[in-house]
Design an enzyme around this catalytic site. Structure first.
Site, PDB file in Angstrom:
ATOM      1  N   PRO A 230       8.530  -0.358  -3.110  1.00 29.30           N
ATOM      2  CA  PRO A 230       9.620  -0.702  -4.033  1.00 29.30           C
ATOM      3  C   PRO A 230      10.823   0.228  -3.883  1.00 29.30           C
ATOM      4  O   PRO A 230      11.912  -0.073  -4.331  1.00 29.30           O
ATOM      5  CB  PRO A 230       8.987  -0.527  -5.423  1.00 29.30           C
ATOM      6  CG  PRO A 230       7.523  -0.557  -5.200  1.00 29.30           C
ATOM      7  CD  PRO A 230       7.299   0.000  -3.829  1.00 29.30           C
TER       8      PRO A 230
ATOM      9  N   GLU B  46      -1.052   4.911  -5.221  1.00 31.82           N
ATOM     10  CA  GLU B  46       0.291   5.329  -5.661  1.00 31.82           C
ATOM     11  C   GLU B  46       1.267   5.402  -4.492  1.00 31.82           C
ATOM     12  O   GLU B  46       2.451   5.645  -4.693  1.00 31.82           O
ATOM     13  CB  GLU B  46       0.207   6.703  -6.333  1.00 31.82           C
ATOM     14  CG  GLU B  46      -0.683   6.729  -7.569  1.00 31.82           C
ATOM     15  CD  GLU B  46      -0.284   5.662  -8.571  1.00 31.82           C
ATOM     16  OE1 GLU B  46      -1.158   4.866  -8.969  1.00 31.82           O
ATOM     17  OE2 GLU B  46       0.901   5.590  -8.929  1.00 31.82           O
TER      18      GLU B  46
ATOM     19  N   ARG C  50       8.694 -17.130  11.662  1.00 37.81           N
ATOM     20  CA  ARG C  50       9.121 -18.525  11.626  1.00 37.81           C
ATOM     21  C   ARG C  50      10.509 -18.697  12.256  1.00 37.81           C
ATOM     22  O   ARG C  50      10.903 -19.801  12.632  1.00 37.81           O
ATOM     23  CB  ARG C  50       9.099 -19.090  10.217  1.00 37.81           C
ATOM     24  CG  ARG C  50      10.117 -18.505   9.270  1.00 37.81           C
ATOM     25  CD  ARG C  50       9.851 -18.941   7.845  1.00 37.81           C
ATOM     26  NE  ARG C  50       9.994 -20.367   7.676  1.00 37.81           N
ATOM     27  CZ  ARG C  50      11.158 -20.997   7.507  1.00 37.81           C
ATOM     28  NH1 ARG C  50      12.285 -20.300   7.520  1.00 37.81           N
ATOM     29  NH2 ARG C  50      11.214 -22.299   7.342  1.00 37.81           N
TER      30      ARG C  50
HETATM   31  C1  LIG Z   1       2.138   1.612  -2.423  1.00 36.36           C
HETATM   32  N1  LIG Z   1       2.475   0.230  -2.624  1.00 36.36           N
HETATM   33  C2  LIG Z   1       3.014  -0.006  -3.950  1.00 36.36           C
HETATM   34  C3  LIG Z   1       3.281  -1.453  -4.196  1.00 36.36           C
HETATM   35  N2  LIG Z   1       4.150  -2.003  -3.140  1.00 36.36           N
HETATM   36  C4  LIG Z   1       5.186  -2.822  -3.517  1.00 36.36           C
HETATM   37  O1  LIG Z   1       5.341  -3.129  -4.701  1.00 36.36           O
HETATM   38  C5  LIG Z   1       6.178  -3.334  -2.541  1.00 36.36           C
HETATM   39  N3  LIG Z   1       6.128  -3.237  -1.212  1.00 36.36           N
HETATM   40  O2  LIG Z   1       7.220  -3.835  -0.724  1.00 36.36           O
HETATM   41  N4  LIG Z   1       7.972  -4.334  -1.728  1.00 36.36           N
HETATM   42  C6  LIG Z   1       7.351  -4.031  -2.880  1.00 36.36           C
HETATM   43  N5  LIG Z   1       7.818  -4.366  -4.131  1.00 36.36           N
HETATM   44  C7  LIG Z   1       3.774  -1.680  -1.761  1.00 36.36           C
HETATM   45  C8  LIG Z   1       3.411  -0.239  -1.582  1.00 36.36           C
END
Ligand SMILES: CN1CCN(C(=O)c2nonc2N)CC1
Length: 249
Positions: free
Chosen positions: A92, A119, A157
């Site tokens: 995120p 985490e 794609r």
């Molecule tokens: C450690 N882990 C936490 C959760 N995560 C995501 O929420 C995420 N990844 O890519 N866009 C997102 N939004 C991936 C990585």
């Protein structure tokens, strides 16, 4: 194009590799997806890949060394095929991806995607091994696997030969910088609603104009921000004005 994914849950990727457009692309060798688990790069009897966070707090953090060794092994495999893969971490905290970014990703020879869990990963792994950090949206998933699958689906794609009709990718939402137009199929009438006459006319120029007008109108109504970034031609502006007049009736 080659994707190497670093993941603790390789079985999850069956959703992409076993059926559908991407699975067919893999079978036709238009793309490759290779999966690597950090667990294979541990040396302790418990195959430890995570540990408690320094400073305390909830959850666990993925350890540096198994991830680094898995990334380096994946890059070495790709290099053996002549592919120099850059490394991307899904999180995120990353840059929000859009269709322009997906086009850039799709044009590269290969990527190593790091799908974190818990985490997240030790920050020093990001500092030492990650070239780009990507987010698929401002929400928190239970792991990076779904995000990695979203990126791979959207990128694969777009590769030549993957979609049945070359136009399909170009006409998609966002590929033209606009939202997609409405779509209809049989039956011609459902209750009191019929298919727009123009789509039954066989007049391909009129159909194309109608579809562009619908895309412009829907974009203006639902995602005006996309029009800001894209700009609009005089012809498109006239189509949009007529659409908005009709919508206001
Ligand atoms: C450690 N882990 C936490 C959760 N995560 C995501 O929420 C995420 N990844 O890519 N866009 C997102 N939004 C991936 C990585």
């Amino acid at each position: 194009m080659r994707f190497d994914v670093i993941t603790l849950f390789p079985a999850q990727f069956a959703a992409l590799t076993e059926e559908g457009v991407v699975a067919r692309a893999l079978q036709r060798q238009l793309a490759q997806i290779h999966l690597h688990t950090p667990r294979d790069y541990t040396t302790d009897v418990h195959r430890t890949v995570d540990d408690r966070p320094y400073g305390g707090g909830p959850g666990m953090v993925m350890r540096y060394t198994p991830l680094r060794l898995a990334i380096e092994a994946a890059q070495a495999e790709a290099a053996a095929e002549g592919v120099q893969s850059r490394v991307a971490y899904l999180s995120p905290q990353g840059e929000r991806l859009d269709q322009r970014q997906i086009e850039r990703i799709s044009a590269a020879p290969g990527w190593v995607l790091v799908a974190g869990r818990y985490e997240g990963v030790d920050e020093r792994l990001i500092e030492d091994c990650v070239d780009e950090e990507w987010s698929i949206g401002d929400y928190v998933l239970s792991g990076g696997e779904l995000a990695a699958m979203v990126v791979m689906d959207a990128a694969i794609r777009l590769l030549p030969g993957v979609l049945g009709h070359a136009d399909s990718a170009r006409q998609d939402s966002h590929s033209s910088g606009l939202l997609d137009c409405p779509h209809y199929t049989r039956p011609e009438t459902i209750g009191d609603r019929s298919v727009p006459e123009v789509l039954l006319s066989g007049d391909h120029q009129a159909i194309e104009r109608w579809r562009l007008q619908q895309a412009l109108g829907r974009t203006r109504q639902r995602r005006p921000d996309l029009l800001q970034g894209r700009g609009i031609s005089e012809v498109e502006q006239r189509l949009l004005d007529d659409y908005l007049l009709e919508a206001a009736r």
